[in-house]
Design a protein around this motif. Structure first.
Motif, PDB file in Angstrom:
ATOM      1  N   ASN A  23       0.808  -1.213   0.000  1.00 16.80           N
ATOM      2  CA  ASN A  23       0.000   0.000   0.000  1.00 16.80           C
ATOM      3  C   ASN A  23       0.848   1.274   0.000  1.00 16.80           C
ATOM      4  O   ASN A  23       0.368   2.323  -0.411  1.00 16.80           O
ATOM      5  CB  ASN A  23      -0.973   0.010   1.178  1.00 16.80           C
ATOM      6  N   THR A  24       2.100   1.197   0.430  1.00 21.10           N
ATOM      7  CA  THR A  24       2.949   2.389   0.403  1.00 21.10           C
ATOM      8  C   THR A  24       3.342   2.770  -1.019  1.00 21.10           C
ATOM      9  O   THR A  24       3.857   3.867  -1.235  1.00 21.10           O
ATOM     10  CB  THR A  24       4.231   2.216   1.251  1.00 21.10           C
ATOM     11  N   ASN A  25       3.083   1.900  -1.976  1.00 20.33           N
ATOM     12  CA  ASN A  25       3.364   2.252  -3.372  1.00 20.33           C
ATOM     13  C   ASN A  25       2.548   3.456  -3.825  1.00 20.33           C
ATOM     14  O   ASN A  25       2.923   4.131  -4.781  1.00 20.33           O
ATOM     15  CB  ASN A  25       3.116   1.056  -4.296  1.00 20.33           C
ATOM     16  N   LYS A  26       1.464   3.742  -3.143  1.00 20.41           N
ATOM     17  CA  LYS A  26       0.668   4.936  -3.449  1.00 20.41           C
ATOM     18  C   LYS A  26       1.486   6.214  -3.239  1.00 20.41           C
ATOM     19  O   LYS A  26       1.152   7.254  -3.784  1.00 20.41           O
ATOM     20  CB  LYS A  26      -0.560   5.009  -2.541  1.00 20.41           C
ATOM     21  N   LEU A  27       2.529   6.111  -2.458  1.00 20.66           N
ATOM     22  CA  LEU A  27       3.340   7.286  -2.122  1.00 20.66           C
ATOM     23  C   LEU A  27       4.582   7.420  -3.005  1.00 20.66           C
ATOM     24  O   LEU A  27       5.399   8.296  -2.786  1.00 20.66           O
ATOM     25  CB  LEU A  27       3.773   7.214  -0.654  1.00 20.66           C
TER      26      LEU A  27
ATOM     27  N   LEU B  86      -5.562  12.817   1.838  1.00 20.07           N
ATOM     28  CA  LEU B  86      -5.286  12.580   3.260  1.00 20.07           C
ATOM     29  C   LEU B  86      -6.184  11.504   3.876  1.00 20.07           C
ATOM     30  O   LEU B  86      -5.684  10.647   4.606  1.00 20.07           O
ATOM     31  CB  LEU B  86      -5.371  13.883   4.058  1.00 20.07           C
ATOM     32  N   PRO B  87      -7.481  11.507   3.598  1.00 21.75           N
ATOM     33  CA  PRO B  87      -8.301  10.418   4.146  1.00 21.75           C
ATOM     34  C   PRO B  87      -7.846   9.037   3.671  1.00 21.75           C
ATOM     35  O   PRO B  87      -7.918   8.066   4.430  1.00 21.75           O
ATOM     36  CB  PRO B  87      -9.716  10.747   3.650  1.00 21.75           C
ATOM     37  N   ASP B  88      -7.355   8.952   2.436  1.00 20.93           N
ATOM     38  CA  ASP B  88      -6.858   7.675   1.934  1.00 20.93           C
ATOM     39  C   ASP B  88      -5.614   7.242   2.707  1.00 20.93           C
ATOM     40  O   ASP B  88      -5.479   6.073   3.076  1.00 20.93           O
ATOM     41  CB  ASP B  88      -6.567   7.782   0.435  1.00 20.93           C
ATOM     42  N   ILE B  89      -4.709   8.179   2.962  1.00 16.51           N
ATOM     43  CA  ILE B  89      -3.516   7.870   3.753  1.00 16.51           C
ATOM     44  C   ILE B  89      -3.924   7.457   5.162  1.00 16.51           C
ATOM     45  O   ILE B  89      -3.390   6.498   5.723  1.00 16.51           O
ATOM     46  CB  ILE B  89      -2.548   9.070   3.780  1.00 16.51           C
ATOM     47  N   GLU B  90      -4.880   8.171   5.736  1.00 14.44           N
ATOM     48  CA  GLU B  90      -5.339   7.844   7.087  1.00 14.44           C
ATOM     49  C   GLU B  90      -5.961   6.445   7.146  1.00 14.44           C
ATOM     50  O   GLU B  90      -5.766   5.726   8.128  1.00 14.44           O
ATOM     51  CB  GLU B  90      -6.312   8.914   7.581  1.00 14.44           C
ATOM     52  N   LYS B  91      -6.687   6.055   6.104  1.00 13.75           N
ATOM     53  CA  LYS B  91      -7.249   4.695   6.053  1.00 13.75           C
ATOM     54  C   LYS B  91      -6.131   3.660   6.022  1.00 13.75           C
ATOM     55  O   LYS B  91      -6.208   2.628   6.691  1.00 13.75           O
ATOM     56  CB  LYS B  91      -8.132   4.519   4.814  1.00 13.75           C
ATOM     57  N   ASP B  92      -5.086   3.937   5.224  1.00 16.63           N
ATOM     58  CA  ASP B  92      -3.966   3.001   5.152  1.00 16.63           C
ATOM     59  C   ASP B  92      -3.238   2.909   6.491  1.00 16.63           C
ATOM     60  O   ASP B  92      -2.831   1.825   6.911  1.00 16.63           O
ATOM     61  CB  ASP B  92      -2.996   3.401   4.035  1.00 16.63           C
ATOM     62  N   ILE B  93      -3.082   4.033   7.168  1.00 16.65           N
ATOM     63  CA  ILE B  93      -2.451   4.025   8.493  1.00 16.65           C
ATOM     64  C   ILE B  93      -3.284   3.190   9.458  1.00 16.65           C
ATOM     65  O   ILE B  93      -2.744   2.381  10.216  1.00 16.65           O
ATOM     66  CB  ILE B  93      -2.261   5.469   9.022  1.00 16.65           C
ATOM     67  N   LYS B  94      -4.592   3.367   9.417  1.00 15.03           N
ATOM     68  CA  LYS B  94      -5.470   2.587  10.305  1.00 15.03           C
ATOM     69  C   LYS B  94      -5.344   1.096  10.015  1.00 15.03           C
ATOM     70  O   LYS B  94      -5.294   0.280  10.941  1.00 15.03           O
ATOM     71  CB  LYS B  94      -6.921   3.037  10.167  1.00 15.03           C
ATOM     72  N   LYS B  95      -5.272   0.726   8.740  1.00 16.08           N
ATOM     73  CA  LYS B  95      -5.128  -0.691   8.384  1.00 16.08           C
ATOM     74  C   LYS B  95      -3.841  -1.273   8.961  1.00 16.08           C
ATOM     75  O   LYS B  95      -3.824  -2.416   9.410  1.00 16.08           O
ATOM     76  CB  LYS B  95      -5.132  -0.864   6.867  1.00 16.08           C
TER      77      LYS B  95
ATOM     78  N   SER C 142       6.614   0.744   8.360  1.00 18.89           N
ATOM     79  CA  SER C 142       5.512   1.203   7.511  1.00 18.89           C
ATOM     80  C   SER C 142       4.884   2.468   8.081  1.00 18.89           C
ATOM     81  O   SER C 142       4.627   3.436   7.350  1.00 18.89           O
ATOM     82  CB  SER C 142       4.458   0.102   7.383  1.00 18.89           C
ATOM     83  N   LEU C 143       4.649   2.480   9.379  1.00 17.92           N
ATOM     84  CA  LEU C 143       4.052   3.657  10.012  1.00 17.92           C
ATOM     85  C   LEU C 143       4.971   4.867   9.910  1.00 17.92           C
ATOM     86  O   LEU C 143       4.494   6.003   9.771  1.00 17.92           O
ATOM     87  CB  LEU C 143       3.677   3.360  11.463  1.00 17.92           C
ATOM     88  N   GLU C 144       6.279   4.660   9.948  1.00 19.43           N
ATOM     89  CA  GLU C 144       7.217   5.771   9.760  1.00 19.43           C
ATOM     90  C   GLU C 144       7.049   6.378   8.365  1.00 19.43           C
ATOM     91  O   GLU C 144       7.052   7.601   8.214  1.00 19.43           O
ATOM     92  CB  GLU C 144       8.658   5.308   9.950  1.00 19.43           C
ATOM     93  N   VAL C 145       6.911   5.538   7.355  1.00 17.71           N
ATOM     94  CA  VAL C 145       6.707   6.021   5.983  1.00 17.71           C
ATOM     95  C   VAL C 145       5.409   6.820   5.910  1.00 17.71           C
ATOM     96  O   VAL C 145       5.386   7.965   5.432  1.00 17.71           O
ATOM     97  CB  VAL C 145       6.673   4.846   4.973  1.00 17.71           C
ATOM     98  N   TYR C 146       4.331   6.217   6.376  1.00 17.52           N
ATOM     99  CA  TYR C 146       3.025   6.878   6.307  1.00 17.52           C
ATOM    100  C   TYR C 146       2.984   8.169   7.113  1.00 17.52           C
ATOM    101  O   TYR C 146       2.453   9.184   6.652  1.00 17.52           O
ATOM    102  CB  TYR C 146       1.915   5.950   6.794  1.00 17.52           C
ATOM    103  N   ASP C 147       3.514   8.134   8.334  1.00 15.12           N
ATOM    104  CA  ASP C 147       3.470   9.319   9.183  1.00 15.12           C
ATOM    105  C   ASP C 147       4.251  10.477   8.570  1.00 15.12           C
ATOM    106  O   ASP C 147       3.805  11.626   8.600  1.00 15.12           O
ATOM    107  CB  ASP C 147       3.989   9.006  10.592  1.00 15.12           C
ATOM    108  N   PHE C 148       5.424  10.177   8.004  1.00 18.13           N
ATOM    109  CA  PHE C 148       6.209  11.220   7.360  1.00 18.13           C
ATOM    110  C   PHE C 148       5.433  11.826   6.188  1.00 18.13           C
ATOM    111  O   PHE C 148       5.310  13.050   6.072  1.00 18.13           O
ATOM    112  CB  PHE C 148       7.562  10.660   6.875  1.00 18.13           C
ATOM    113  N   ALA C 149       4.903  10.980   5.324  1.00 21.40           N
ATOM    114  CA  ALA C 149       4.161  11.468   4.155  1.00 21.40           C
ATOM    115  C   ALA C 149       2.933  12.270   4.590  1.00 21.40           C
ATOM    116  O   ALA C 149       2.662  13.351   4.048  1.00 21.40           O
ATOM    117  CB  ALA C 149       3.753  10.303   3.269  1.00 21.40           C
TER     118      ALA C 149
ATOM    119  N   LYS D 178       2.378  13.959   7.336  1.00 23.07           N
ATOM    120  CA  LYS D 178       2.759  15.279   7.863  1.00 23.07           C
ATOM    121  C   LYS D 178       3.096  16.237   6.737  1.00 23.07           C
ATOM    122  O   LYS D 178       2.768  17.428   6.795  1.00 23.07           O
ATOM    123  CB  LYS D 178       3.937  15.140   8.828  1.00 23.07           C
ATOM    124  N   LYS D 179       3.753  15.737   5.702  1.00 20.94           N
ATOM    125  CA  LYS D 179       4.121  16.591   4.573  1.00 20.94           C
ATOM    126  C   LYS D 179       2.896  17.005   3.765  1.00 20.94           C
ATOM    127  O   LYS D 179       2.807  18.132   3.282  1.00 20.94           O
ATOM    128  CB  LYS D 179       5.168  15.915   3.689  1.00 20.94           C
TER     129      LYS D 179
END
Length: 176
Positions: free
Chosen positions: A32-36, A79-88, A105-112, A114-115
Motif C-alpha cells: 500500500n505504500t506504493n501509493k506514495l 489525506l483520508p486515503d492515507i489515514e485509512k492506510d495508516i489505520k489498516k 511502515s508507520l514511519e513512511v506513512y506518518d512522514f508522508a 505530515k508533509k
C-alpha cells in the motif's frame, strides 16, 4: 438446544481466530505504500495537470465529487486515503515477525501524512491562487530537495525488512 450450543461454540472459535495472513501483513504494510511513490513535485505536477483537466476529486458527504481546488483534493481525498492506510496498519496485531515491518511502515506513512498536511497544503494554496509558476516551481524543487530523500530512505528501510519477511513467509514479490 445442543445445536445452539454447538453453533455458539463455533462462532466463538471463529471470532477468536486471526485472519491476518503473512500476505495480508505484507500488503497492508508494504504494498500500500506504493501509493506514495510519486511523492513530491511529481505528485504536485500531476495534481496541476488534473486541475487543468478538471480531474481533481474530493469526497463530500461520502460522495465522490469533482473539485477545482488542489487544497480541497489533498484535504478531502488524498489525506483520508492515507489515514485509512495508516489505520489498516495499526489494526494489525504486531508479532515478533511483523513488529519491525509495522513500525517501518508507520514511519513512511506518518512522514508522508505530515508533509501532505503542511508543505503540500502550502503549495496547493499557491496553485489554487494561481501564484506565479516560478514561485510554485521553486517551492516544489525545495520540497523535493528537503523531503524526497527522507521518504526514499524510510521506504528503503521498510523494503529491506519487508523483503526479508516475504522471503521467510514464501511470499513472491517482484521489484521494478
Amino acid at each position: 438446544m445442543r445445536k445452539i450450543l454447538l453453533l455458539f461454540t463455533a462462532l466463538i472459535a471463529i471470532s477468536s481466530c486471526s485472519f491476518d495472513t503473512p500476505e495480508n501483513y505484507f500488503d497492508r504494510t508494504t504494498l500500500n505504500t506504493n501509493k506514495l511513490r510519486d511523492f513530491g513535485s511529481a505528485r504536485l505536477k500531476r495534481m496541476i495537470a488534473e486541475k487543468d483537466g478538471d480531474m481533481l476529486f474530493t469526497i463530500k458527504n461520502e460522495e465522490l465529487e469533482k473539485t477545482s481546488s488542489v487544497e480541497e483534493h489533498i484535504l478531502n481525498f488524498l489525506l483520508p486515503d492515507i489515514e485509512k492506510d495508516i489505520k489498516k496498519v495499526k489494526d494489525l496485531k504486531p508479532t515478533e515477525d511483523t513488529e519491525a515491518m509495522i513500525e517501518a511502515s508507520l514511519e513512511v506513512y506518518d512522514f508522508a501524512k505530515k508533509k501532505y498536511e503542511t508543505d503540500y497544503i502550502e503549495i496547493a494554496k499557491l496553485i489554487d491562487r494561481q501564484a506565479p509558476k516560478a514561485e510554485i516551481a521553486a517551492l516544489m524543487e525545495q520540497f523535493d530537495d528537503e523531503n524526497v530523500p527522507k521518504l526514499e530512505s524510510l521506504h528503503e528501510k521498510l523494503m529491506i525488512i519487508a523483503m526479508a519477511y516475504a522471503e521467510d513467509n514464501g511470499i513472491e514479490v517482484k521489484r521494478y
